[in-house]
Write an enzyme that holds these catalytic residues in place. Sequence first.
Site, PDB file in Angstrom:
ATOM      1  N   CYS A  80       0.808  -1.233   0.000  1.00 17.40           N
ATOM      2  CA  CYS A  80       0.000   0.000   0.000  1.00 17.40           C
ATOM      3  C   CYS A  80       0.834   1.273   0.000  1.00 17.40           C
ATOM      4  O   CYS A  80       0.468   2.260  -0.616  1.00 17.40           O
ATOM      5  CB  CYS A  80      -0.897   0.053   1.226  1.00 17.40           C
ATOM      6  SG  CYS A  80      -2.122  -1.226   1.249  1.00 17.40           S
ATOM      7  N   CYS A 130      15.369   1.620   5.610  1.00 13.77           N
ATOM      8  CA  CYS A 130      13.973   1.937   5.283  1.00 13.77           C
ATOM      9  C   CYS A 130      13.231   2.079   6.603  1.00 13.77           C
ATOM     10  O   CYS A 130      13.811   2.502   7.597  1.00 13.77           O
ATOM     11  CB  CYS A 130      13.364   0.880   4.371  1.00 13.77           C
ATOM     12  SG  CYS A 130      13.283  -0.752   5.122  1.00 13.77           S
TER      13      CYS A 130
END
Lengths: 360, 77
Positions: free
Chosen positions: A180, A318
């Site tokens: 998403c 990340c």
Amino acid sequence: MNRYNRHIILSDVGQQGQDKLSKAKVLVVGAGGLGCPVLQYLAAAGIGKLGIIDFDIVEESNLQRQVLFGTSSLGMNKAIAAKKRLEDLNPTISIDAISEKLTKENACQLFQQYDIVVDGSDNFATRYLVNDASILSNKPFVYGAIYKFEGQVSVFNYNNGPSYRCLFPNPPKEGSVANCSEVGVLGVLPGIIGTMMANEVIKIILGFEHVLSGKLLCYNSKTADISTLKVNKNQSEFDKVLNTEKLTDIYENELCEVSIKDISEEELATLSNIQFIDVREPHEQPKLEMKNCIEIPLGELESNLQLLDSDKTKVVFCQSGIRSKKAVKLLMKQDFNDSFNFKGGISPLLEALKQNIYER
Amino acid sequence: MQLNIKYFGLIAELTTCNEETLEFSEATIADLKEVLVEKYPELKTKDFQIAQNKEIVSSNAIVSGEEIAILPPFSGG
């Protein structure tokens, strides 16, 4: 009890059904787009014990769909923020917030403490882990997954029904299906799919006849089309899991083909002449505000290799350490051999830099 | 035989349609996969399952139904 009056006056539920709900123990994996509505409705319905496992923190970009959280929850761990809100929604139930990642080490032991598991995770590694751990601990699990405007719902490992591996036997290649935060999702979609998942949990507890087992419901929010497809049980998919008797990370072997060098906070101190590479999407927070940090989202890394400084040691990070692992794998294949994956993502990285473990 | 094929998720993006009719004269689901990959080469790198007449079937199943669905796995949550 007045709280559950609208349940109790339903002839198919009654006081007896409400008692079943208050004795039930449900574990929700992931308090994200799907987990939030599942948790809200299960807490409101008076499920006796709710477990929430999520290692992630609430970010501003979550609030468009994860309506359990408010602006005051920003920066908090999701499991803890969810517990806080749910305790106000229903103080009569017990809620266990686990601010950890579901791993092959903790999954079975955790599943054994509950009657039903709900998979609201956002990646294939966790989805296959939930499937395999629910087979090993013999628990049914309610599955939901979304992609842009579409969603899938099913119940697996229930009453001798099929498992997730009976539907999708082979895990997709890592990175072949975007999540998403990379492709976007319409906010109401996880609300619809998550609410359907909560409905299946309640049907299982109440012993209703038509549980969504052996069927995959596919919903398209653009066309309002619903298709329900039959899924058959394939015993060999169960045997694969039962015969190994232990859990595996589906991407572990794949990642082993090239050996990825993970570094921790302490090891970072031993490196010098570093170029940091942030492979998150531009909206993801917090940022690493340093001159020697460049931002290239994972999906654009391959076409932006010229931005990398070949004289420097590259430290990739990340949000949680999953995408950065993929990025390092990609860099190694392109012969950037002095690339390291920073374990655990931005939070421990900022912590390490704050503590001045290494010199800027 | 005329097949009505429905595409889901990222497969529908790749074929740029949710549904289409296809003339099919081969035998199995594996053959159907080949026909589809020929028409949409990018499918070769994608993972998907095939349902016929609303039931997920394996590659060696004989194509007998008119209604086919191509389903990729979703990971989002």
